[in-house]
Design a protein around this motif. Structure first.
Motif, mmCIF file in Angstrom:
data_model
loop_
_atom_site.group_PDB
_atom_site.id
_atom_site.type_symbol
_atom_site.label_atom_id
_atom_site.label_comp_id
_atom_site.label_asym_id
_atom_site.label_seq_id
_atom_site.Cartn_x
_atom_site.Cartn_y
_atom_site.Cartn_z
ATOM 1 N N UNK A 22 10.808 6.815 -1.838
ATOM 2 C CA UNK A 22 10.021 5.856 -1.018
ATOM 3 C C UNK A 22 8.789 5.446 -1.805
ATOM 4 N N UNK A 23 8.329 6.106 -2.902
ATOM 5 C CA UNK A 23 7.364 5.576 -3.650
ATOM 6 C C UNK A 23 7.761 4.315 -4.554
ATOM 7 N N UNK A 24 9.178 4.356 -4.956
ATOM 8 C CA UNK A 24 9.515 3.031 -5.863
ATOM 9 C C UNK A 24 9.744 1.823 -4.772
ATOM 10 N N UNK B 210 10.947 8.662 -12.959
ATOM 11 C CA UNK B 210 11.424 9.646 -11.860
ATOM 12 C C UNK B 210 12.706 10.390 -12.148
ATOM 13 N N UNK B 211 13.536 10.123 -13.091
ATOM 14 C CA UNK B 211 14.844 11.054 -13.362
ATOM 15 C C UNK B 211 15.473 11.116 -12.019
ATOM 16 N N UNK B 212 15.996 12.495 -12.058
ATOM 17 C CA UNK B 212 16.857 12.730 -10.776
ATOM 18 C C UNK B 212 16.279 12.440 -9.367
ATOM 19 N N UNK B 213 14.942 12.435 -9.259
ATOM 20 C CA UNK B 213 14.324 12.214 -7.865
ATOM 21 C C UNK B 213 14.259 10.904 -7.623
ATOM 22 N N UNK B 214 14.868 9.937 -8.352
ATOM 23 C CA UNK B 214 14.676 8.473 -7.810
ATOM 24 C C UNK B 214 15.645 8.192 -6.593
ATOM 25 N N UNK B 215 16.566 9.228 -6.432
ATOM 26 C CA UNK B 215 17.265 8.937 -5.212
ATOM 27 C C UNK B 215 16.899 9.682 -3.946
ATOM 28 N N UNK C 89 0.728 -1.174 0.172
ATOM 29 C CA UNK C 89 -0.009 0.100 -0.116
ATOM 30 C C UNK C 89 0.932 1.163 -0.068
ATOM 31 N N UNK C 90 0.581 2.236 -0.688
ATOM 32 C CA UNK C 90 1.462 3.376 -1.048
ATOM 33 C C UNK C 90 0.790 4.608 -0.227
ATOM 34 N N UNK C 91 1.851 5.423 0.036
ATOM 35 C CA UNK C 91 1.199 6.745 0.576
ATOM 36 C C UNK C 91 0.641 7.393 -0.266
ATOM 37 N N UNK C 92 -0.052 8.537 0.332
ATOM 38 C CA UNK C 92 -1.190 9.270 -0.521
ATOM 39 C C UNK C 92 -0.274 10.033 -1.604
ATOM 40 N N UNK D 85 9.468 -2.690 -3.792
ATOM 41 C CA UNK D 85 10.273 -3.673 -3.070
ATOM 42 C C UNK D 85 11.848 -3.136 -2.826
ATOM 43 N N UNK D 86 12.589 -3.664 -1.834
ATOM 44 C CA UNK D 86 13.846 -2.983 -1.617
ATOM 45 C C UNK D 86 14.869 -3.448 -2.614
ATOM 46 N N UNK D 87 14.431 -4.407 -3.415
ATOM 47 C CA UNK D 87 15.614 -4.595 -4.605
ATOM 48 C C UNK D 87 15.603 -3.674 -5.629
ATOM 49 N N UNK D 88 14.562 -2.821 -5.652
ATOM 50 C CA UNK D 88 14.727 -1.723 -6.634
ATOM 51 C C UNK D 88 15.543 -0.438 -6.133
ATOM 52 N N UNK D 89 15.702 -0.489 -4.604
ATOM 53 C CA UNK D 89 16.528 0.609 -4.144
ATOM 54 C C UNK D 89 17.748 0.908 -4.736
ATOM 55 N N UNK D 90 18.816 -0.058 -4.914
ATOM 56 C CA UNK D 90 20.179 0.125 -5.309
ATOM 57 C C UNK D 90 20.028 1.001 -6.672
#
Length: 299
Positions: A265-267, A255-260, A97-100, A272-277
């Motif tokens: 948090x949305x990603x 997401x471009x530059x904002x993905x870090x 479930x995602x934040x608003x 999942x955590x596997x997309x974070x790196x």
């Protein structure tokens, strides 16, 4: 000709060279960076109010922003879909479930409010406000210095960046397709090709692109850059949940530059955590390239 390029790169490099690693200090830098963004966008709004033929220029701002955003987003999505077919991203994560998304979108729109406040104040034509452009230049130099410290403090090493193949692949595809979109937008709008490339080089980092391009091209194109990249971030927030299940590369690339930072948090919640790196590497590369490419195309 290249004085503007040096004004952008020198403070960025100076900040990068400072080996700050203390968490508390970096937290203060991030907080100060956030405040500086508000200050400079406020000055940008004031500069916009001092334009001649104000009503026609505002139409130009929004027309340029919409055409540019449409061209870049379409090129990004087509290129990212091609990447997904050539190099599929296998995963097993179930979406949480995602934040608003409305709340996150409102956070982004607060920066628009700062520009509007500056614009309304600028309409008073107070003599003191004529110094807004000069103050904005000094504030920009300080902001770029803080950005350099932030990038160095992120802890990313060259080895970590190179080894994350997915993050680098998505970043490369986004880079090339965004620049193609910028060229198409320039042709459609009758702008110089370098202007279109500069508009495309923000990669969603609206607070920085609007500031840098205002310094190079004036408040009309600078404001168009701001709204173009703001639209990109808002579209990313809205589309991540729909895309993440079957089109993870597209969700990350939008997401471009904002993905870090902002959209991370949305990603994470959706992918999942596997997309974070991959998200951090992608965002780091885009954040590093954005000021350099804008400076290059604005020189």
């Amino acid at each position: 000709m290249y004085s503007g390029l040096l004004i952008i790169l020198l403070p960025l490099i100076a900040g990068w060279l400072l080996p700050f690693r203390q968490t508390a200090l970096l937290r203060q830098v991030n907080r100060l960076l956030g405040w500086m963004v508000y200050v400079i966008l406020f000055f940008m709004g004031i500069s916009l109010a001092f334009l001649d033929n104000l009503s026609s220029n505002l139409v130009t701002v929004f027309h340029t922003a919409l055409v540019t955003a449409l061209c870049i987003l379409l090129c990004n999505l087509l290129a990212l879909r091609w990447l997904e077919k050539r190099v599929p991203w296998q995963h097993v994560h179930k979406q949480e479930k995602l934040p608003s998304r409305l709340h996150m979108a409102l956070d982004s729109l607060k920066l628009c409010g700062v520009v509007v406040i500056g614009f309304v104040l600028g309409l008073t034509q107070w003599p003191l406000l004529h110094h807004a452009a000069t103050a904005s230049e000094y504030a920009l130099i300080f902001l770029l210095f803080l950005v350099g410290i932030q990038l160095r403090g992120s802890g990313m090493t060259l080895r970590q960046i190179i080894l994350n193949r997915r993050g680098m692949l998505v970043a490369s595809v986004v880079l090339v397709s965004a620049l193609i979109g910028g060229l198409l937008a320039a042709l459609a709008l009758g702008l110089p090709l370098k202007t279109g490339l500069a508009l495309a080089s923000g990669f969603g980092w609206y607070s920085l692109s609007g500031i840098l391009i205002t310094e190079a091209y004036g408040p009309v194109i600078g404001s168009a850059a701001f709204f173009n990249d703001l639209l990109r971030e808002l579209m990313a927030i809205m589309l991540i949940p729909a895309l993440i299940g079957r089109h993870r590369s597209s969700a990350l690339g939008l997401c471009g530059a904002t993905s870090m930072d902002f959209t991370l948090p949305v990603l994470q919640r959706a992918g999942g955590n596997e997309i974070v790196p991959a998200a951090i590497v992608h965002g780091f590369v885009m954040s590093l390239l954005a000021p350099i490419l804008i400076a290059l195309f604005s020189a």
